[in-house]
Design an enzyme around this catalytic site. Structure first.
Site, PDB file in Angstrom:
ATOM      1  N   GLY A  10       0.812  -1.225   0.000  1.00 53.77           N
ATOM      2  CA  GLY A  10       0.000   0.000   0.000  1.00 53.77           C
ATOM      3  C   GLY A  10       0.838   1.264   0.000  1.00 53.77           C
ATOM      4  N   ASN A  35      -6.373  -3.086  -2.011  1.00 47.02           N
ATOM      5  CA  ASN A  35      -6.276  -1.657  -2.332  1.00 47.02           C
ATOM      6  C   ASN A  35      -4.884  -1.313  -2.877  1.00 47.02           C
ATOM      7  N   SER A 124      -3.987   6.286  14.004  1.00 55.00           N
ATOM      8  CA  SER A 124      -4.335   7.535  13.322  1.00 55.00           C
ATOM      9  C   SER A 124      -4.681   8.612  14.331  1.00 55.00           C
ATOM     10  N   THR A 126      -7.111  10.217  14.157  1.00 48.14           N
ATOM     11  CA  THR A 126      -8.571  10.145  14.307  1.00 48.14           C
ATOM     12  C   THR A 126      -8.953   9.672  15.712  1.00 48.14           C
ATOM     13  N   TYR A 148     -14.554   3.496  11.347  1.00 45.26           N
ATOM     14  CA  TYR A 148     -13.114   3.403  11.057  1.00 45.26           C
ATOM     15  C   TYR A 148     -12.310   3.803  12.290  1.00 45.26           C
ATOM     16  N   LYS A 152      -9.650   1.625  15.008  1.00 48.82           N
ATOM     17  CA  LYS A 152      -8.297   2.003  15.456  1.00 48.82           C
ATOM     18  C   LYS A 152      -8.232   2.028  16.988  1.00 48.82           C
ATOM     19  N   TYR A 176      -0.620   8.482  13.058  1.00 50.67           N
ATOM     20  CA  TYR A 176      -0.267   9.328  11.914  1.00 50.67           C
ATOM     21  C   TYR A 176      -1.202  10.526  11.845  1.00 50.67           C
ATOM     22  N   PHE A 177      -0.664  11.667  11.476  1.00 48.02           N
ATOM     23  CA  PHE A 177      -1.514  12.812  11.159  1.00 48.02           C
ATOM     24  C   PHE A 177      -1.882  12.705   9.664  1.00 48.02           C
ATOM     25  N   ASN A 178      -1.582  13.635   8.801  1.00 44.98           N
ATOM     26  CA  ASN A 178      -2.072  13.504   7.416  1.00 44.98           C
ATOM     27  C   ASN A 178      -0.913  13.233   6.448  1.00 44.98           C
ATOM     28  N   ASN A 197     -10.957  10.525  -1.492  1.00 47.69           N
ATOM     29  CA  ASN A 197     -11.619  11.169  -0.347  1.00 47.69           C
ATOM     30  C   ASN A 197     -10.721  12.242   0.244  1.00 47.69           C
ATOM     31  N   LEU A 199      -7.591  15.118   0.617  1.00 44.84           N
ATOM     32  CA  LEU A 199      -7.333  16.372  -0.094  1.00 44.84           C
ATOM     33  C   LEU A 199      -6.220  16.283  -1.137  1.00 44.84           C
TER      34      LEU A 199
HETATM   35  P1  NAD Z   1      -3.452   1.570   1.678  1.00 42.23           P
HETATM   36  O1  NAD Z   1      -4.854   1.174   1.406  1.00 42.23           O
HETATM   37  O2  NAD Z   1      -2.666   2.181   0.563  1.00 42.23           O
HETATM   38  O3  NAD Z   1      -2.625   0.336   2.231  1.00 42.23           O
HETATM   39  C1  NAD Z   1      -3.212  -0.692   3.001  1.00 42.23           C
HETATM   40  C2  NAD Z   1      -2.799  -2.022   2.386  1.00 42.23           C
HETATM   41  O4  NAD Z   1      -3.370  -3.078   3.161  1.00 42.23           O
HETATM   42  C3  NAD Z   1      -3.297  -2.183   0.945  1.00 42.23           C
HETATM   43  O5  NAD Z   1      -2.223  -2.577   0.129  1.00 42.23           O
HETATM   44  C4  NAD Z   1      -4.357  -3.288   1.058  1.00 42.23           C
HETATM   45  O6  NAD Z   1      -4.420  -4.084  -0.116  1.00 42.23           O
HETATM   46  C5  NAD Z   1      -3.883  -4.054   2.284  1.00 42.23           C
HETATM   47  N1  NAD Z   1      -4.945  -4.769   3.017  1.00 42.23           N
HETATM   48  C6  NAD Z   1      -6.147  -4.284   3.439  1.00 42.23           C
HETATM   49  N2  NAD Z   1      -6.834  -5.247   4.090  1.00 42.23           N
HETATM   50  C7  NAD Z   1      -6.040  -6.359   4.097  1.00 42.23           C
HETATM   51  C8  NAD Z   1      -6.195  -7.667   4.603  1.00 42.23           C
HETATM   52  N3  NAD Z   1      -7.334  -8.053   5.211  1.00 42.23           N
HETATM   53  N4  NAD Z   1      -5.200  -8.546   4.439  1.00 42.23           N
HETATM   54  C9  NAD Z   1      -4.052  -8.196   3.778  1.00 42.23           C
HETATM   55  N5  NAD Z   1      -3.855  -6.972   3.272  1.00 42.23           N
HETATM   56  C10 NAD Z   1      -4.846  -6.063   3.419  1.00 42.23           C
HETATM   57  O7  NAD Z   1      -3.474   2.546   2.947  1.00 42.23           O
HETATM   58  P2  NAD Z   1      -2.311   3.401   3.590  1.00 42.23           P
HETATM   59  O8  NAD Z   1      -2.644   4.840   3.378  1.00 42.23           O
HETATM   60  O9  NAD Z   1      -1.000   2.881   3.167  1.00 42.23           O
HETATM   61  O10 NAD Z   1      -2.575   3.094   5.123  1.00 42.23           O
HETATM   62  C11 NAD Z   1      -1.853   2.102   5.823  1.00 42.23           C
HETATM   63  C12 NAD Z   1      -2.353   2.065   7.267  1.00 42.23           C
HETATM   64  O11 NAD Z   1      -2.187   3.347   7.852  1.00 42.23           O
HETATM   65  C13 NAD Z   1      -3.837   1.729   7.412  1.00 42.23           C
HETATM   66  O12 NAD Z   1      -4.002   0.892   8.531  1.00 42.23           O
HETATM   67  C14 NAD Z   1      -4.492   3.068   7.645  1.00 42.23           C
HETATM   68  O13 NAD Z   1      -5.677   2.961   8.396  1.00 42.23           O
HETATM   69  C15 NAD Z   1      -3.410   3.789   8.431  1.00 42.23           C
HETATM   70  N6  NAD Z   1      -3.503   5.250   8.320  1.00 42.23           N
HETATM   71  C16 NAD Z   1      -3.445   5.847   7.081  1.00 42.23           C
HETATM   72  C17 NAD Z   1      -3.567   7.224   6.976  1.00 42.23           C
HETATM   73  C18 NAD Z   1      -3.519   7.914   5.612  1.00 42.23           C
HETATM   74  O14 NAD Z   1      -3.854   9.096   5.524  1.00 42.23           O
HETATM   75  N7  NAD Z   1      -3.098   7.258   4.553  1.00 42.23           N
HETATM   76  C19 NAD Z   1      -3.736   8.009   8.121  1.00 42.23           C
HETATM   77  C20 NAD Z   1      -3.781   7.375   9.373  1.00 42.23           C
HETATM   78  C21 NAD Z   1      -3.654   5.982   9.451  1.00 42.23           C
HETATM   79  C1  UD1 Z   2      -9.428  11.934   6.919  1.00 42.52           C
HETATM   80  C2  UD1 Z   2     -10.305  11.119   7.829  1.00 42.52           C
HETATM   81  C3  UD1 Z   2      -9.456  10.520   8.929  1.00 42.52           C
HETATM   82  C4  UD1 Z   2      -8.325   9.695   8.329  1.00 42.52           C
HETATM   83  C5  UD1 Z   2      -7.522  10.580   7.381  1.00 42.52           C
HETATM   84  C6  UD1 Z   2      -6.449   9.824   6.677  1.00 42.52           C
HETATM   85  C7  UD1 Z   2     -12.553  12.099   7.721  1.00 42.52           C
HETATM   86  C8  UD1 Z   2     -13.596  12.886   8.456  1.00 42.52           C
HETATM   87  N1  UD1 Z   2     -11.372  11.942   8.366  1.00 42.52           N
HETATM   88  O1  UD1 Z   2      -8.809  12.975   7.678  1.00 42.52           O
HETATM   89  O2  UD1 Z   2     -10.230   9.705   9.771  1.00 42.52           O
HETATM   90  O3  UD1 Z   2      -7.465   9.191   9.349  1.00 42.52           O
HETATM   91  O4  UD1 Z   2      -8.406  11.139   6.395  1.00 42.52           O
HETATM   92  O5  UD1 Z   2      -6.984   8.870   5.797  1.00 42.52           O
HETATM   93  O6  UD1 Z   2     -12.777  11.632   6.622  1.00 42.52           O
HETATM   94  N2  UD1 Z   2     -10.957  18.610   2.014  1.00 42.52           N
HETATM   95  C9  UD1 Z   2     -11.571  19.451   1.089  1.00 42.52           C
HETATM   96  N3  UD1 Z   2     -11.924  18.914  -0.113  1.00 42.52           N
HETATM   97  C10 UD1 Z   2     -11.694  17.594  -0.452  1.00 42.52           C
HETATM   98  C11 UD1 Z   2     -11.056  16.754   0.508  1.00 42.52           C
HETATM   99  C12 UD1 Z   2     -10.718  17.295   1.733  1.00 42.52           C
HETATM  100  O7  UD1 Z   2     -11.796  20.621   1.338  1.00 42.52           O
HETATM  101  O8  UD1 Z   2     -12.061  17.165  -1.562  1.00 42.52           O
HETATM  102  C13 UD1 Z   2     -10.538  19.190   3.305  1.00 42.52           C
HETATM  103  C14 UD1 Z   2     -11.194  18.545   4.514  1.00 42.52           C
HETATM  104  O9  UD1 Z   2     -12.406  19.160   4.831  1.00 42.52           O
HETATM  105  C15 UD1 Z   2     -10.088  18.761   5.590  1.00 42.52           C
HETATM  106  C16 UD1 Z   2      -8.785  18.705   4.783  1.00 42.52           C
HETATM  107  O10 UD1 Z   2      -9.149  18.971   3.427  1.00 42.52           O
HETATM  108  O11 UD1 Z   2     -10.215  20.054   6.144  1.00 42.52           O
HETATM  109  C17 UD1 Z   2      -8.088  17.365   4.854  1.00 42.52           C
HETATM  110  O12 UD1 Z   2      -9.022  16.340   4.496  1.00 42.52           O
HETATM  111  P1  UD1 Z   2      -8.578  14.813   4.314  1.00 42.52           P
HETATM  112  O13 UD1 Z   2      -7.393  14.741   3.425  1.00 42.52           O
HETATM  113  O14 UD1 Z   2      -9.787  14.027   3.918  1.00 42.52           O
HETATM  114  O15 UD1 Z   2      -8.071  14.386   5.769  1.00 42.52           O
HETATM  115  P2  UD1 Z   2      -8.818  14.452   7.191  1.00 42.52           P
HETATM  116  O16 UD1 Z   2     -10.216  14.891   7.073  1.00 42.52           O
HETATM  117  O17 UD1 Z   2      -7.927  15.197   8.115  1.00 42.52           O
END
Ligand code: NAD
Ligand code: UD1
Length: 338
Positions: A10, A35, A124, A126, A148, A152, A176-178, A197, A199
């Site tokens: 991922g 994914n 997260s 979150t 979700y 966590k 993690y933050f963003n 979803n 930004l």
């Molecule tokens: P991602 O979807 O790119 O990566 C997740 C990977 O896990 C994917 O490759 C998917 O195929 C695999 N996966 C999902 N379910 C599985 C299962 N049941 N068995 C085996 N593999 C499985 O997401 P990411 O952005 O790399 O996120 C990684 C982790 O970090 C997640 O747990 C997510 O919740 C957490 N996280 C992400 C963010 C973010 O903004 N990206 C923020 C906070 C926390």
């Molecule tokens: C979102 C999730 C959070 C998750 C994180 C990482 C929600 C409510 N929260 O965080 O749980 O851990 O992603 O995956 O979904 N924005 C726009 N237009 C867009 C998209 C986003 O204006 O099309 C704004 C949002 O309102 C926010 C900022 O951009 O103010 C960041 O949004 P996003 O990237 O989705 O992250 P979070 O909402 O912080």
């Protein structure tokens, strides 16, 4: 160390794979590719000069996990595998509890059975819910507003119980933050299925002409320009934070540690748009839209504990985040055109 990365194909897992390899670790990825796709392993090989094994499997399959833990003599696990779309989790909560919570429980059982007790978990920001004060430190109360987030929180609680019951465990919870941006090579980055979803991938696709315009969700928040403020962290900094956390838990006598991975700096949605346009010389048409349900005005980290205890600090700025995101998006378009 020999490290298993669940969800290693991922977005974040692939960047951590690259960082671990350059720190001299040996890794194996375990992913059901729900994914992601297996071609990321070829691009990781181009980056690291090493073929990294990918085992296709699901974390809800304990036998498959035990087999890979034994076959590769795994010493530590970094657990990224999970579903992460907030809206989908509201519509399909059972899918989220099954994948994320049951999946993690199955992983913990397999690790216990194989005597592997070192684990880094992707949590997260979150879990802080609606901020009661800012910046958010690790002692801020936790809560969740959607399934979700609850997965966590539940997993964090499971890990705390496991660590309390058996002091041989070494568990790191990373909040993690963003995470945004991409590897310098442009070969790995964030490429969500369907309409993004989050930004940053949305902005990249508007810049590429794949989407018409960005909707800015709310302009009447109590923030300097009225749009939502977040702590965006470069995914390469985030990846380095994992290497530092793994190193720290192999040296500590504490069974459970929790660290924020953020920068401590908040940027608004319009700050992000302005920076992306400025550094990349592209157009990002946008319009102000209603607030998105569940969004908070501001969310940013206190990164002090990680700095103090891990000796890690994010160093890449907003311009680097925007440049690398766009570099990845352009190379992706070229690869797709081939
Ligand atoms: P991602 O979807 O790119 O990566 C997740 C990977 O896990 C994917 O490759 C998917 O195929 C695999 N996966 C999902 N379910 C599985 C299962 N049941 N068995 C085996 N593999 C499985 O997401 P990411 O952005 O790399 O996120 C990684 C982790 O970090 C997640 O747990 C997510 O919740 C957490 N996280 C992400 C963010 C973010 O903004 N990206 C923020 C906070 C926390
Ligand atoms: C979102 C999730 C959070 C998750 C994180 C990482 C929600 C409510 N929260 O965080 O749980 O851990 O992603 O995956 O979904 N924005 C726009 N237009 C867009 C998209 C986003 O204006 O099309 C704004 C949002 O309102 C926010 C900022 O951009 O103010 C960041 O949004 P996003 O990237 O989705 O992250 P979070 O909402 O912080």
């Amino acid at each position: 160390m020999k490290i298993l990365l669940t969800g290693g194909a991922g977005y974040i897992g692939s960047h951590v794979a690259a960082a671990l390899m350059s720190s001299g670790h040996e890794i194996v990825c375990f992913d059901n590719l729900s994914n992601s796709d297996a071609t990321v392993m070829d691009r990781l090989e181009a980056i690291t000069d090493t073929a990294i094994p990918l085992v296709k499997g699901d974390i809800r399959d304990g036998d498959a996990l035990r087999q890979v833990l034994n076959e590769y003599a795994v010493e530590a696990v970094i657990h990224f595998a999970g579903l992460k779309a907030v809206g989908e989790s509201v519509a399909e909560p059972i899918k989220y509890y099954d994948n994320n919570v049951r999946g993690t429980l199955t992983l913990l059982e397999a690790m216990r059975d194989c005597g592997v007790k070192t684990l880094v978990f992707s949590s997260s920001a979150t879990v802080y819910g609606e901020p009661q004060y800012l910046p958010l430190d690790e002692n801020h109360p936790t809560s969740a507003t959607n399934p979700y987030g609850r997965t966590k929180l539940m997993i964090e609680q499971m890990l705390a119980d496991v660590a309390a019951a058996d002091p041989e465990w070494r568990v790191a919870i990373l909040r993690y933050f963003n995470p945004v941006g991409a590897h310098d090579s442009g070969l790995i980055g964030e490429n969500p299925n369907g309409i993004p979803n989050n930004l940053m991938p949305f902005i990249s696709r508007v810049a590429a002409g794949r989407l018409d315009e960005l909707s800015v969700f709310g302009s009447d928040y109590d923030t300097p320009d009225g749009t939502g403020v977040r702590d965006y962290i470069h995914v390469v900094d985030l990846a380095d934070g994992h290497v530092a956390a793994l190193d720290a838990i192999t040296r500590t006598d504490q069974a459970l540690s929790t660290w924020n991975l953020g920068t401590g700096q908040g940027y608004s949605v319009l700050d992000m748009v302005e920076a992306f346009v400025r550094v990349n010389g592209v157009r990002i048409p946008y319009r102000i839209a209603p607030r998105r349900d569940g969004d908070v005005a501001s969310c940013f980290a206190s990164p002090e504990r990680a700095e103090r205890e891990l000796g890690w600090k994010a160093s890449r700025d907003l311009d680097a985040m925007c440049l690398s995101s766009w570099n990845f998006e352009r190379l992706l378009a070229m690869r797709n055109a081939d």
